[in-house]
Each structure stands twice: as structure tokens, then as C-alpha cells.
Design a protein around this motif. Sequence first.
Motif, PDB file in Angstrom:
ATOM      1  N   PRO A  90       0.816  -1.227   0.000  1.00 41.52           N
ATOM      2  CA  PRO A  90       0.000   0.000   0.000  1.00 41.52           C
ATOM      3  C   PRO A  90       0.842   1.266   0.000  1.00 41.52           C
ATOM      4  O   PRO A  90       0.492   2.246  -0.677  1.00 41.52           O
ATOM      5  N   ALA A  91       1.964   1.252   0.732  1.00 40.77           N
ATOM      6  CA  ALA A  91       2.823   2.435   0.749  1.00 40.77           C
ATOM      7  C   ALA A  91       3.350   2.716  -0.651  1.00 40.77           C
ATOM      8  O   ALA A  91       3.409   3.866  -1.093  1.00 40.77           O
ATOM      9  N   LEU A  92       3.680   1.650  -1.370  1.00 38.90           N
ATOM     10  CA  LEU A  92       4.183   1.797  -2.731  1.00 38.90           C
ATOM     11  C   LEU A  92       3.100   2.380  -3.640  1.00 38.90           C
ATOM     12  O   LEU A  92       3.365   3.256  -4.471  1.00 38.90           O
ATOM     13  N   ALA A  93       1.877   1.911  -3.454  1.00 42.08           N
ATOM     14  CA  ALA A  93       0.771   2.399  -4.283  1.00 42.08           C
ATOM     15  C   ALA A  93       0.503   3.878  -4.026  1.00 42.08           C
ATOM     16  O   ALA A  93       0.195   4.630  -4.941  1.00 42.08           O
ATOM     17  N   VAL A  94       0.624   4.305  -2.768  1.00 41.81           N
ATOM     18  CA  VAL A  94       0.449   5.727  -2.464  1.00 41.81           C
ATOM     19  C   VAL A  94       1.620   6.510  -3.036  1.00 41.81           C
ATOM     20  O   VAL A  94       1.459   7.601  -3.574  1.00 41.81           O
ATOM     21  N   ALA A  95       2.827   5.922  -2.921  1.00 42.29           N
ATOM     22  CA  ALA A  95       4.041   6.681  -3.217  1.00 42.29           C
ATOM     23  C   ALA A  95       4.264   6.909  -4.709  1.00 42.29           C
ATOM     24  O   ALA A  95       4.608   8.022  -5.115  1.00 42.29           O
ATOM     25  N   LEU A  96       4.068   5.882  -5.538  1.00 38.33           N
ATOM     26  CA  LEU A  96       4.523   5.987  -6.929  1.00 38.33           C
ATOM     27  C   LEU A  96       3.957   7.189  -7.700  1.00 38.33           C
ATOM     28  O   LEU A  96       4.716   7.894  -8.367  1.00 38.33           O
ATOM     29  N   PRO A  97       2.648   7.474  -7.627  1.00 37.74           N
ATOM     30  CA  PRO A  97       2.178   8.681  -8.333  1.00 37.74           C
ATOM     31  C   PRO A  97       2.833   9.957  -7.798  1.00 37.74           C
ATOM     32  O   PRO A  97       3.111  10.889  -8.557  1.00 37.74           O
ATOM     33  N   ARG A  98       3.105   9.979  -6.489  1.00 34.95           N
ATOM     34  CA  ARG A  98       3.741  11.176  -5.899  1.00 34.95           C
ATOM     35  C   ARG A  98       5.221  11.251  -6.244  1.00 34.95           C
ATOM     36  O   ARG A  98       5.788  12.338  -6.253  1.00 34.95           O
ATOM     37  N   VAL A  99       5.843  10.118  -6.479  1.00 36.75           N
ATOM     38  CA  VAL A  99       7.229  10.113  -6.977  1.00 36.75           C
ATOM     39  C   VAL A  99       7.260  10.904  -8.276  1.00 36.75           C
ATOM     40  O   VAL A  99       8.116  11.766  -8.489  1.00 36.75           O
ATOM     41  N   ALA A 100       6.280  10.614  -9.139  1.00 35.29           N
ATOM     42  CA  ALA A 100       6.230  11.293 -10.428  1.00 35.29           C
ATOM     43  C   ALA A 100       6.004  12.792 -10.250  1.00 35.29           C
ATOM     44  O   ALA A 100       6.634  13.610 -10.926  1.00 35.29           O
ATOM     45  N   ILE A 101       5.117  13.144  -9.316  1.00 30.97           N
ATOM     46  CA  ILE A 101       4.830  14.572  -9.096  1.00 30.97           C
ATOM     47  C   ILE A 101       6.086  15.291  -8.607  1.00 30.97           C
ATOM     48  O   ILE A 101       6.453  16.355  -9.112  1.00 30.97           O
ATOM     49  N   LEU A 102       6.767  14.676  -7.618  1.00 29.36           N
ATOM     50  CA  LEU A 102       7.981  15.292  -7.090  1.00 29.36           C
ATOM     51  C   LEU A 102       9.049  15.386  -8.177  1.00 29.36           C
ATOM     52  O   LEU A 102       9.712  16.417  -8.331  1.00 29.36           O
ATOM     53  N   ALA A 103       9.183  14.307  -8.965  1.00 35.94           N
ATOM     54  CA  ALA A 103      10.200  14.289 -10.023  1.00 35.94           C
ATOM     55  C   ALA A 103       9.957  15.440 -10.998  1.00 35.94           C
ATOM     56  O   ALA A 103      10.898  16.087 -11.457  1.00 35.94           O
ATOM     57  N   ARG A 104       8.707  15.711 -11.262  1.00 37.45           N
ATOM     58  CA  ARG A 104       8.381  16.781 -12.192  1.00 37.45           C
ATOM     59  C   ARG A 104       8.762  18.156 -11.635  1.00 37.45           C
ATOM     60  O   ARG A 104       9.318  18.996 -12.339  1.00 37.45           O
ATOM     61  N   TYR A 105       8.480  18.342 -10.323  1.00 35.75           N
ATOM     62  CA  TYR A 105       8.863  19.606  -9.691  1.00 35.75           C
ATOM     63  C   TYR A 105      10.376  19.776  -9.722  1.00 35.75           C
ATOM     64  O   TYR A 105      10.896  20.852 -10.021  1.00 35.75           O
ATOM     65  N   VAL A 106      11.082  18.676  -9.382  1.00 32.03           N
ATOM     66  CA  VAL A 106      12.546  18.738  -9.347  1.00 32.03           C
ATOM     67  C   VAL A 106      13.080  19.063 -10.736  1.00 32.03           C
ATOM     68  O   VAL A 106      13.983  19.880 -10.888  1.00 32.03           O
ATOM     69  N   ARG A 107      12.493  18.449 -11.751  1.00 33.13           N
ATOM     70  CA  ARG A 107      12.944  18.685 -13.120  1.00 33.13           C
ATOM     71  C   ARG A 107      12.781  20.162 -13.494  1.00 33.13           C
ATOM     72  O   ARG A 107      13.692  20.783 -14.029  1.00 33.13           O
ATOM     73  N   THR A 108      11.595  20.719 -13.191  1.00 29.87           N
ATOM     74  CA  THR A 108      11.353  22.127 -13.496  1.00 29.87           C
ATOM     75  C   THR A 108      12.346  23.020 -12.759  1.00 29.87           C
ATOM     76  O   THR A 108      12.927  23.935 -13.341  1.00 29.87           O
TER      77      THR A 108
END
Lengths: 313, 284
Positions: free
Chosen positions: A183-201
Motif C-alpha cells: 500500500p505504501a508503494l501504491a500511495v508513493a509511486l504517483p507522488r514520486v512522479a509529481i515530485l520528479a516533475r517539480y525537481v525537473r522544473t
Amino acid sequence: MGYLPGKILSFFFTMWLVSLITFAVFQIIPGNPALIILGAEAEPEQVVALERELGLDQPLSKRYLSWLKGLCRGDLGNSLRFSQPVKNLLVSSLKVTLPMAGMALVIVIFLGIPLGIYTGRYNQQKRGFIPATLVRLGIAMPSFWLGILLMLAFARLIKCFTPGAFVPWEENWAKALFSLFPPALAVALPRVAILARYVRTAFLEEKEADYIRTAYAKGLKNKTVLYKHLLKNILISITTIIGLILTDVLGGSIIIENVFAIPGVGRLLVSAISYRDFPLLQGIALYLAGVVVFINFIVDFLYCIIDPRIRIS
Amino acid sequence: MSNGYQSMSLKIGETMKKKVSTNLILGCFIVVFFFFVMFVSFVYTPYDANQMRSEDRFHPPGKRYLFGTDNFGRDIFSRIMKGTETAFLVGTISISMGMLIGVFLGALSGYYGGWFDRIIMKINETLQAFPGILLALMIVAVFGPGTINTIVALSITAVPGFIRITRSGFLQFREYNFVEAARALGFGSSRIMFKHILPNLFPTLVVAVSNGFAGTLLAEAGLSYLGLGVQPPDPSWGRMLHEAQSYLFSAPWYSLAPGFALLLLILGFNFLSDGIRDLIDPKY
């Protein structure tokens, strides 16, 4: 007023507003709440008794004040369905939700930041294509569907996982931790993408900064510039995002706990809604919003320590 | 992008053309495709979406049933087609309502400032403390589940974001010369606000609408998945996922198809909003 005292004052004011909104939302229930809770075929005496228990025979302002007074003492009232103090129910379900949220946050930070830097570094290049596509998919991914898919994958591929079987901490903490991982992985993975996008910008913006050009002009190696100069400055802007992401993780875990049938706050919340257990509902909503306000306060505080410019301006 | 800012501004026309061809086209294509599916579903679905055929329960995907059948023997493909109606209905109304209220309050707040602005912003900040779906869940708990109540809940959830965007736009534009000129000409505040300043915010708002649509879709599916949103017999992808989960291991296809439809449409709106933003702000 200084920066910090102002922040502390604003924190308490927001907390009070949260309590006011939580209280107000449950006052607009159409019809008599006692009748709704008990159902249409309830005895009149039962209705009167429940009205008294909920304090409905008292005026609104008095009810709010006594509720607020209880809050300050840490008393959230009694759950109607479980006939237990809301506080006890909350504490036992938080033992599940908080470790899961913490685990999710660790995954988000340790995957999201490197992924963001990688996609920023190889922006619009062939090497960055697959990670960038994954980030894009991750942002659009409904976390509860991801949870269902993970459940399928974990149960089919790794035979040792049985969905919906949470092992209590007292029994075996390692197994409990393991059962919280999907469950932690399921919560985390979409937010990994969100954070990665912020970091990229942030990465792409900072790369244009003067100090980076200076660093290159000094003849520093690419790696030194990226990881010693650039990363430090990106981390500042990430701090604020982490607060947002933690809020998002808490919201996401409400659904994910129901996907995996894990006895956390989200599960308690949904069962409170279906049994129309309003005191419990009020307690949970207040608690979750309170946690978010507190996190934002801490993030502001950290921000002010990391970046002295904030304190001055 | 890697050639640096200077060369990009020289070839701005070409860059724009290149930007349009990726995100925007992909986004438009996906969203229009689902729109098309919705219109087709008004007149034609391969099977009746609600007709139960007990002899065809859990029919795996194949020639007869493209995406298989569910526990009642209903055709999943037809139900997904019908589900586009719910998705677009809830999304469109919620976002429109949220935008109307949000833009109105945000405009007043940003244009006039002062105590009104401070009150609105404080309430806004407090509302945003309720994580994602919690606010919608609270409203559904009070009014009960159902399509209309889901729309009400998601409209309210959408308001704070629009207030924030509109307010910051108004704060920026109210200092511009054209606003001063309009004021000097003696135009009223409401005319300046909604005829002069607001059109400048349209591009930003279009992006916000597209983004908000994706968020609302996700929230509707989440609520319906919890059994608290759209109620049967209205077909909803989230609701289908809820029903599918009981048969996850015996009929995995039932869980796959609705989730994939949801992912694809959200992806479409994400592409669309990125594409529009590329058009407005080529720096990205």
C-alpha cells in the motif's frame, strides 16, 4: 512582528478555523441528525436520548463551545457505532496509517529527487525518454488502480503476500512492516512522479542561473556543479513541495487503505461515513486537517532555517 | 531547449510549431476520442450496458465480448462506453461551478484587496488544509452519496484552486497601465474587472480547467470506488473498479479495463494542459 511569532500566531488561528469549518460542515446536515443516524423507524424515546447525547437540545453556540473545550483537553467525544472514545479509535488506527505514510514519504523522496534530476539532466534527449514517459504515466495514474494492479502483481508473482492481511505490530513487527509495503508503494509511486516533475522544473530553471555559469567558468567539473551547487539550491524549493506531498500522501492513503483493507484512519473514515457516525467523522476530519496545518507550519519553520532570505524579506 | 535561450528566441516560430505537434495534438486526440465514444454511446453500444446475462458471467475478453463480461454477465466494453457520460457529466459541471465561484471570489479578492481579500485567503488556506479527497468525503457524508451530491462535493473542492489563480492574476494586472486608463475613462469596477482584466487570464484559466478536469475525474472515480460517489445503475469507472475488486483473482480483466480507460483520459487532459501551456509560455 517578526517572522516566526507571526507564523506561530497564524498557525493557531488556522487551527481554530479548521475546527470551525469541521464543526460547521456537520451542522448543515439536512433534517434531524439523530433521526438520520437511527433510521426512520426509530422510537421517539431513542431519538430524544440520542439528541441529548449529541447535544442537539442545546443552542449551536453552546454546542460549539463545549466541543471546543473538549478538544483542548484532547477529548473528541464518543463514537456512536463503536461506543468508544473517538480518541482511542484514532490512536489505534494511526499506528497503521502513520508508518505507512512515513514509508511512502521515504519512497517518494528517495526515488523522486534522483528521477527528477535525471529527467532534467537528459531533458529532451534519448536517454531521458523512458524516465520522462514513466513520470508522465505516474502523474496520471489513479493510485487506487495502481494499488489493485500491485495487489495482483504481488499475489501472483510473490506468493508470500496475502492481500488484506495486516499483521498487528505486537505480533510481528517485521511482517507488519512488510504488509504495509505494497500500500505504501501504491500511495508513493504517483507522488514520486509529481515530485520528479517539480525537481525537473526547478533543475531546468536553476541551470540558467548566473552562479551556475560562474561555476562552469571557474572550470569546475560538470558533476561538481550539478551535485554541489545546483542540488543545494533545488533542495530549498523542494522543501515547500514536500509539505504539499505529505498532505497528498495522507489524502491518498484514505483510498489506498480501503483498497488493501488495512485498518488505518482511511478505513475508519469510510466506515464512519457508511454508519453515519458523525462524532467519529468530525474527529477524524479535524485530526487529518490539523496534521496538515501542523506539517505546513513545520515546513515554513524549516524553510526559514534553510533559507535566511525568507526571514529578512 | 538544449541549444539555450538565445537560439530559441530566434526560431520562435519553429519552436512553437514543434511544441504544438507533441503534447497538444496527443492531448486533443485522446480527449476528442473519448468525446466521440460518448456520442457514439448515446446511439450505439455493442450490448445493452445494463442487461444481465447469467449464462455469460465472467466471460473472458475475446471476439464475443471485447473486454469480457462482469459478475452479472454485463458487457464491460459497453459499460466503459457508457461510463464516459458520467465522467464528462460530473467533470464538466463540477469544474464549471467551481470555476464560476472561484473566479468571482478570486477577482473580487485580488481587485479590491483589503479585509475582504484577507478573509477569503484565510478561508481558502484553511480549506486547502483538508487533504484532497477528505473535503469531498465530508460533504458526501453530510448529504449522502449520489451523482448530484458528488457534483456538489467536487465543485466545492475545485473552488480554492480557482480563487488562488484568479486572485494572483488580478493582483498582477490591476497595476497595469490599461487598467489605469480604463479607470481614467470612468469605467465601473465590474466592467474593468470582467471585461478588461479577466480576458487576460483566459489562457491560465484554460490550463487550470484542463488540469482540474483530470483532478475531478480522479476524485469522482475515487469516491465511486469507495462506494460513496455515483450509485448504480449509473455506470462509472470508479464504481466498476469497486465491483471488480471482489473478483480480482478470478476475473482480472474486469479490474484492468475501467482503470485503463481512466488512466488514458486523465493522461489526455494532462497532455492537453501541458500543450496549452507550451503555447502560452514557450519558455517551458
